[in-house]
Design an enzyme around this catalytic site. Structure first.
Site: not given
Ligand code: NDP
Ligand code: 2IT
Length: 450
Positions: A94, A118, A130, A169-170, A213, A244
Site C-alpha cells: 500500500k 508508517k 510506492k 496519490g502522492d 494527510t 494537497n
Molecule cells: P502535490 O503534488 O499536491 O504538491 C506538492 C507541492 O510541493 C507543490 O507545491 C510543489 O510545487 C512542491 N514541490 C514538489 N517538489 C518540489 C521540489 N523539488 N522543490 C520545491 N517544492 C516542491 O503533492 P502532495 O501535497 O500530495 O505531497 C507533498 C508531500 O507530502 C510529499 O513529500 C508526499 O510524499 C507527502 N505525502 C503525501 C500524501 C498524500 O496523501 N498526498 C500522504 C503522505 C505524505 P510545484 O507545483 O512547483 O512542483
Molecule cells: O506517503 C504517503 O503516505 C502517501 N502518499 C499516501 C499513500 C496512500 O496509500 O494513501
C-alpha cells in the site's frame, strides 16, 4: 549510542551502501532507521538471529516498465514507470504513486521503505509500497495526462489488486489522475474493486481522504504539544508546499486558531504577515486545485511579498510544517528556525528534513514529529477507504474525522511508549522507528524464513 551499537550500525550501513550503490535517498532513509532499530535489536535477544534488518532493506520486488504515450501534437513520448513492492508482511502493499521529473529508483525505494513502517504505525493491516514515473504533469493538457495514466495502468494493472497492492496519490497524482487510472484498471480487468484509494466520492472514494494527510499532521503536532501541556492556538506557523498536504494542513491550522503565514512551491515562497484565513484559503485552493497556477500569484492578489527561489524557514515562527518534498530542511535552516523561536516541527512531506536537520532538532530537544508518524493520516484514511470498499458501505465525514483523530492519537502514544528519553523529552523519531519496526518484525519471525 554505545560503541558496540555504533559499530553494528556502521557495518550494516556499509552493506546497504554496497548493495544499493548511488541510491542516496534510499541509503539516507535506511540510515535514519538503522540508528534507532539496530541498538533496539542489540538489546532484545528475541529479535536477534533472524537477520531482520537485512531482510527489511531488500524490497520484495521492484517492477520497472516503459510507458509510451502520444502528446497533443501526435508525437510519441516515452517515460519510465515503477512500482516498488517493499513488504507485504502485515497486509497488501500500500502506498502512493508519484509523477515528477525527479522520480528515480532511489527515491521510490526510500518512499516504499518508509511506507512499510508508517503503515505499520497506523495499526491497520497494510504493507508498504510506492510507485510512479519521471513523467512531468506540469504544462501537460488534461488529455495528455489521461493518455499517460491509461498507458501507465496498461502495464501496472497486472501487478496490483485489492488483496495484492493498492496504490494511491502522492506528488503530481491527485483525484484527476486516480480517476483516469481507476477507469483504465476497471476496463482492463472488468472488475470494480478497491484497487486504488483516493477515488472520487461517487465511485468508491472515502470522505476526508483529500484532507487526511494535512489534517493528521496538525493533529499529531497538537498531540505533541498537549504532551507538553501546550496548545496550538495563536501559534505562528510556517508551511511549505501548496499542494494537497500543505493546503489542508493550513486549513486545519486556521480552524484551530493558529496563524499560518507562509506557503511555497518550487519557484519560491509567499509570506502573509496577517496570516491566511478561510477566504484567502478558498482563493488558494482555486489557484492550486482548479487553475493550476503558481503561488507567486497570491502575492500579487493580496499585496504581500514573494521570495523567489527561497524556502520559508528563515521567517520567525513557533511551529514549522514541511509539506512539499524530501530534504527540504537542512541543518543550517533547522538552526535558523530554532534561533528564531521555533519549538516544533512536524513533517507532512516524507523525509522532509535531512540528516543534518534531524541532528539539530535532537540536539535542541525541540518537538520533532517525523514523517512516518506525522503524515500517516493520509494512508490511514486510505486504509479506511479499503475497509469501506470491502464492506460496500461508506462512513460519514464526521465518523472518518473521528477515526483519523483516534489513529493519530494512537500513533502518538506508541511514539511516547518507545521514544521517551526522560520525564521531559520524547524522541519521536526513535519511538516511530521502533514501534513501526516491531509489528513488521513480529510478523516476519512468525512466518519463518521468507
Ligand atoms: P502535490 O503534488 O499536491 O504538491 C506538492 C507541492 O510541493 C507543490 O507545491 C510543489 O510545487 C512542491 N514541490 C514538489 N517538489 C518540489 C521540489 N523539488 N522543490 C520545491 N517544492 C516542491 O503533492 P502532495 O501535497 O500530495 O505531497 C507533498 C508531500 O507530502 C510529499 O513529500 C508526499 O510524499 C507527502 N505525502 C503525501 C500524501 C498524500 O496523501 N498526498 C500522504 C503522505 C505524505 P510545484 O507545483 O512547483 O512542483
Ligand atoms: O506517503 C504517503 O503516505 C502517501 N502518499 C499516501 C499513500 C496512500 O496509500 O494513501
Amino acid at each position: 549510542m554505545n560503541d558496540q551499537d555504533a559499530r553494528s550500525v556502521q557495518k550494516f550501513m556499509d552493506g546497504v551502501v554496497l548493495r544499493n550503490p548511488g541510491e542516496k535517498e534510499y541509503q539516507q532513509a535506511v540510515g535514519e532507521f538503522a540508528c534507532d532499530v539496530i541498538p533496539f535489536v542489540n538489546e532484545h535477544p528475541e529479535y536477534q538471529n533472524h537477520n531482520l534488518s537485512e531482510r527489511l532493506t531488500e524490497p520484495d520486488r521492484v517492477i520497472i516498465f516503459r510507458v509510451s504515450w502520444e502528446d497533443d501534437q501526435g508525437k510519441v513520448r516515452v517515460n519510465r514507470g515503477y512500482r516498488v513492492q517493499h513488504s507485504n508482511a502485515i497486509g497488501p502493499y500500500k502506498g502512493g504513486l508519484r509523477f515528477h521529473p525527479s522520480v528515480s529508483l532511489s527515491i521510490l525505494k526510500f518512499l516504499a521503505f518508509e511506507q512499510t513502517f508508517k503503515n505499520s504505525l497506523t495499526g491497520l493491516p497494510m504493507g508498504g509500497g510506492k510507485g510512479g514515473s519521471n513523467f512531468n504533469p506540469k504544462g501537460k493538457s488534461d488529455r495528455e495526462i489521461m493518455r499517460f495514466c491509461q498507458s501507465f495502468m496498461s502495464e501496472l494493472y497486472r501487478h496490483i489488486g485489492s488483496h495484492t497492492d493498492v496504490p494511491a496519490g502522492d506528488i503530481g497524482v491527485g483525484g484527476t489522475e486516480i480517476s483516469y487510472l481507476f477507469g483504465q484498471y476497471k476496463r482492463l480487468v472488468n472488475q470494480f474493486t478497491g484497487v486504488l484509494t483516493g477515488k472520487g466520492l461517487s465511485f468508491g472514494g472515502s470522505a476526508i481522504r483529500v484532507e487526511a494527510t494535512g489534517y493528521g499532521t496538525i493533529y499529531f503536532m497538537e498531540d505533541m504539544l498537549k504532551h507538553k501541556a501546550q496548545n496550538i492556538e495563536g501559534k505562528t506557523c510556517l508551511v511549505s508546499g501548496s499542494g494537497n498536504v500543505a493546503l489542508y494542513a493550513t486549513e486545519k491550522l486556521i480552524q484551530h486558531g493558529a496563524k499560518p503565514v507562509t506557503l511555497s512551491d518550487s519557484s519560491g515562497f509567499i509570506f502573509d504577515p496577517d496570516g491566511f484565513d478561510m477566504d484567502k484559503l478558498a482563493w488558494l485552493k482555486d489557484l492550486k486545485e482548479v487553475r493550476k497556477g503558481r503561488i507567486a500569484e497570491y502575492a500579487k492578489e493580496y499585496g504581500v511579498e514573494f521570495f523567489a527561489g527561497q524556502r520559508p524557514w528563515s521567517t520567525p515562527c513557533d511551529l514549522a510544517f514541511p509539506c512539499a518534498t524530501q530534504n527540504e530542511v537542512n541543518a543550517e535552516q533547522a538552526r535558523t528556525l530554532i534561533e528564531n523561536g521555533c519549538i516544533g516541527v512536524a513533517e507532512g512531506s516524507n523525509m522532509g528534513s535531512d540528516a543534518g536537520a534531524i541532528a539539530v532538532y535532537r540536539e535542541a530537544k525541540i518537538l520533532y514529529g517525523p514523517a512516518k508518524a506525522a503524515n500517516a493520516g493520509g494512508v490511514a484514511v486510505s486504509g479506511l477507504e479499503m475497509t469501506q470498499n470491502s464492506i460496500r458501505m461508506s462512513w460519514t465525514r464526521k465518523e472518518l474525522n473521528q477515526h483519523l483523530g483516534d489513529i493519530m492519537n494512537n500513533i502518538h502514544e506508541r511514539c511516547v511508549e518507545y521514544g521517551t528519553e526522560s520525564a521531559t523529552h520524547v524522541d519521536y523519531l526513535k519511538g516511530a522507528n521502533i514501534a513501526g519496526f516491531k509489528k513488521v518484525a513480529d510478523a516476519l519471525i512468525a512466518y519463518g524464513v521468507v
